[in-house]
Design an enzyme around this catalytic site. Structure first.
Site, PDB file in Angstrom:
ATOM      1  N   HIS A 111    -106.718  19.494  43.674  1.00  0.00           N
ATOM      2  CA  HIS A 111    -106.677  20.213  44.956  1.00  0.00           C
ATOM      3  C   HIS A 111    -106.414  19.241  46.107  1.00  0.00           C
ATOM      4  O   HIS A 111    -105.600  19.500  46.994  1.00  0.00           O
ATOM      5  CB  HIS A 111    -108.034  20.882  45.239  1.00  0.00           C
ATOM      6  CG  HIS A 111    -108.407  22.004  44.311  1.00  0.00           C
ATOM      7  ND1 HIS A 111    -109.638  22.072  43.700  1.00  0.00           N
ATOM      8  CD2 HIS A 111    -107.722  23.100  43.923  1.00  0.00           C
ATOM      9  CE1 HIS A 111    -109.699  23.175  42.968  1.00  0.00           C
ATOM     10  NE2 HIS A 111    -108.545  23.809  43.070  1.00  0.00           N
ATOM     11  N   LYS A 150    -117.361  37.900  42.846  1.00  0.00           N
ATOM     12  CA  LYS A 150    -117.039  36.986  41.741  1.00  0.00           C
ATOM     13  C   LYS A 150    -118.180  36.018  41.501  1.00  0.00           C
ATOM     14  O   LYS A 150    -118.774  35.492  42.440  1.00  0.00           O
ATOM     15  CB  LYS A 150    -115.766  36.211  42.074  1.00  0.00           C
ATOM     16  CG  LYS A 150    -114.532  37.063  41.983  1.00  0.00           C
ATOM     17  CD  LYS A 150    -113.304  36.201  41.844  1.00  0.00           C
ATOM     18  CE  LYS A 150    -112.063  37.070  41.680  1.00  0.00           C
ATOM     19  NZ  LYS A 150    -110.835  36.309  41.817  1.00  0.00           N
ATOM     20  N   ARG A 170     -98.866  23.511  38.687  1.00  0.00           N
ATOM     21  CA  ARG A 170     -99.132  22.510  37.650  1.00  0.00           C
ATOM     22  C   ARG A 170     -98.089  22.554  36.549  1.00  0.00           C
ATOM     23  O   ARG A 170     -97.708  21.546  35.991  1.00  0.00           O
ATOM     24  CB  ARG A 170    -100.522  22.728  37.047  1.00  0.00           C
ATOM     25  CG  ARG A 170    -101.641  22.291  37.953  1.00  0.00           C
ATOM     26  CD  ARG A 170    -102.954  22.773  37.459  1.00  0.00           C
ATOM     27  NE  ARG A 170    -103.007  24.225  37.477  1.00  0.00           N
ATOM     28  CZ  ARG A 170    -104.114  24.935  37.560  1.00  0.00           C
ATOM     29  NH1 ARG A 170    -105.272  24.345  37.585  1.00  0.00           N
ATOM     30  NH2 ARG A 170    -104.062  26.249  37.585  1.00  0.00           N
ATOM     31  N   SER A 193    -110.284  23.657  37.922  1.00  0.00           N
ATOM     32  CA  SER A 193    -111.742  23.747  38.107  1.00  0.00           C
ATOM     33  C   SER A 193    -112.415  24.353  36.888  1.00  0.00           C
ATOM     34  O   SER A 193    -113.495  23.917  36.475  1.00  0.00           O
ATOM     35  CB  SER A 193    -112.067  24.591  39.339  1.00  0.00           C
ATOM     36  OG  SER A 193    -111.588  23.982  40.502  1.00  0.00           O
TER      37      SER A 193
HETATM   38  O1  PNS Z   1    -108.413  29.062  43.128  1.00  0.00           O
HETATM   39  P1  PNS Z   1    -107.917  30.443  42.807  1.00  0.00           P
HETATM   40  O2  PNS Z   1    -109.040  31.264  42.174  1.00  0.00           O
HETATM   41  O3  PNS Z   1    -106.668  30.434  41.997  1.00  0.00           O
HETATM   42  O4  PNS Z   1    -107.588  31.120  44.223  1.00  0.00           O
HETATM   43  C1  PNS Z   1    -107.032  32.415  44.251  1.00  0.00           C
HETATM   44  C2  PNS Z   1    -106.887  32.911  45.694  1.00  0.00           C
HETATM   45  C3  PNS Z   1    -108.239  32.915  46.406  1.00  0.00           C
HETATM   46  C4  PNS Z   1    -105.928  32.008  46.448  1.00  0.00           C
HETATM   47  C5  PNS Z   1    -106.291  34.335  45.571  1.00  0.00           C
HETATM   48  O5  PNS Z   1    -107.048  35.081  44.675  1.00  0.00           O
HETATM   49  C6  PNS Z   1    -106.236  35.062  46.890  1.00  0.00           C
HETATM   50  O6  PNS Z   1    -105.339  34.822  47.673  1.00  0.00           O
HETATM   51  N1  PNS Z   1    -107.226  35.946  47.122  1.00  0.00           N
HETATM   52  C7  PNS Z   1    -107.371  36.697  48.343  1.00  0.00           C
HETATM   53  C8  PNS Z   1    -107.130  38.193  48.097  1.00  0.00           C
HETATM   54  C9  PNS Z   1    -105.659  38.526  48.196  1.00  0.00           C
HETATM   55  O7  PNS Z   1    -105.006  38.263  49.196  1.00  0.00           O
HETATM   56  N2  PNS Z   1    -105.133  39.122  47.117  1.00  0.00           N
HETATM   57  C10 PNS Z   1    -103.748  39.486  47.002  1.00  0.00           C
HETATM   58  C11 PNS Z   1    -102.946  38.340  46.400  1.00  0.00           C
HETATM   59  S1  PNS Z   1    -101.225  38.751  46.300  1.00  0.00           S
END
Ligand code: PNS
Length: 165
Positions: free
Chosen positions: A17, A41, A90, A127
């Site tokens: 990150h 979550k 990645r 993670s």
């Molecule tokens: O570290 P992660 O779990 O891959 O992060 C995912 C995250 C938080 C970036 C993604 O789930 C997100 O953007 N969540 C916010 C809700 C949202 O906007 N959902 C629609 C995505 S198209």
């Protein structure tokens, strides 16, 4: 002012990150590391803990700040004058889902997503894997900041003592 977000769960923050945050900070005037704090979550570290770890890890970067968000990332971007979402890729396996999210986000508000290839040094770091390896006694000290490794070991030991892991 070109402002970008690096969004994620950061449970916990890894060197992977931080590599993306550092490179984004060189491309944009300001970078907000935006921590999704969706309470539904289950996380190893709660939102305040994840934010505090990120504050500490990002302290060396003058133009990086940390914030939490709930709800849609696109709403956060619109409310905070954010022009771009920065994501690390990645491997090809990341691409399908990230492309779908980028296109959905663009269709909602027009916000752009910028993909940065993860440094090969960290291309295997996630993670979820860090937590799994640490849970079974593996050494992840090269993959996360020292204070995160210490917090991880402490949390996993507490969970084990409580019979949760
Ligand atoms: O570290 P992660 O779990 O891959 O992060 C995912 C995250 C938080 C970036 C993604 O789930 C997100 O953007 N969540 C916010 C809700 C949202 O906007 N959902 C629609 C995505 S198209």
């Amino acid at each position: 002012m070109r402002r970008a977000v690096c969004p994620g769960s950061f449970d916990p923050v890894t060197h992977g990150h931080l590599d993306i945050v550092a490179r984004a900070s060189a491309l944009f005037d300001e970078v907000v590391v935006a921590v999704g704090v969706n309470k539904s979550k289950s996380r190893l570290f709660d939102a305040d803990e994840r934010l505090a770890m990120l504050e500490r890890a990002c302290a060396p970067f003058d133009n990086v700040r940390v914030d939490g968000f709930t709800g849609l990332l696109t709403t956060y971007c619109a409310d905070n004058d954010v022009q771009a979402i920065v994501k690390g890729l990645r491997a090809v396996s990341d691409f399908d889902y990230e492309l779908q999210m980028a296109q959905m986000n663009a269709s909602l508000t027009g916000v752009e997503t910028v993909f940065l290839p993860t440094s090969p040094t960290y291309s295997f770091v996630a993670s979820s894997l860090v937590k799994e390896v640490a849970t079974f006694g593996g050494d992840v000290s090269a993959l996360v900041p020292d204070f995160v490794n210490a917090a991880l070991l402490e949390r996993l030991a507490a969970r084990k003592a409580a019979g949760e892991a």
